[in-house]
Design an enzyme around this catalytic site. Sequence first.
Site: not given
Length: 242
Positions: A11, A13-14, A89, A154, A157-158, A187
């Site tokens: 991940g 790219s951004r 990431n 989420y 998962a984290k 962020i």
Amino acid sequence: MENKKVALVTGGSRGIGKACAVELAKAGCDVIINYAGNEEAANKTVEELKVLGSNSKAMKFDVSNQELVEAAIKEIMDEYKRIDVLVNNAGITRDGLFMRMSAQNWLDVINTNLNSAYFVTNPVSKIMIKQRSGAIVNMASISGIYGNAGQANYSTAKAGLIGFTKALAKELASRNIRVNAVAPGFIQTDMTKDLPQEQIVDKIPLKRLGEPEDIAKTVKFLALDTTYITGQVIGVDGGLVI
Ligand code: NAP
């Protein structure tokens, strides 16, 4: 000339992943970025990395697809011969109250944010074990530490990534491989652009959302600068407790 370190940022790219890739490239790594579908962003990031002197390339593959991941890691090894830094990431959100959460939204988040860590790290750790060196940084979240309403998938998962980080750090320490996690707060990226930012800033002691670079500097520190930190989760959250 000393051999350059090779880093893989999923991940990349951004957003946060891109900032990590830039920081690692600035530190002298050849950085491979992975992405899911946004080819334009990926190509633009690779151009920026090349300007920094990094022998970079973008690789499109779904981190939740074991077969595609394994083929990609093999391709990296054929070309770059080693992987020194792995930043797990890539991640998505599919928010909603648990009562109304579809199985698909649960599975998508668990597969992309957690099972991907197995698919990517399993082959990469074997490479690092052979090298007898390496650093892995997993992108967790404060949601995985405190739990966040509307993010049961989420947060699960984290939290899983945090357990993974601590267990793997113990398994790989004897091979000179360190495994740490960063737990970002809120962020400024595409992932958070539709959230009520003023309300969130109000609750953050440092009174601003984080920038991707705030996370990237910590990732670079854990990956390249320190030699004696492993199994840790570093909160980079402006002091926020949710
Ligand atoms: P973002 O701006 O939405 O970028 C997500 C990146 O992951 C993109 O490069 C995307 O590729 C890639 N990606 C998504 N699904 C993928 C898949 N199945 N396979 C491969 N690549 C995939 O996200 P971000 O805000 O930078 O978040 C990065 C990480 O930080 C995530 O793990 C996220 O959970 C975590 N985090 C973010 C925040 C925050 O406030 N932003 C807070 C805590 C933790 P494409 O460009 O091709 O779509």
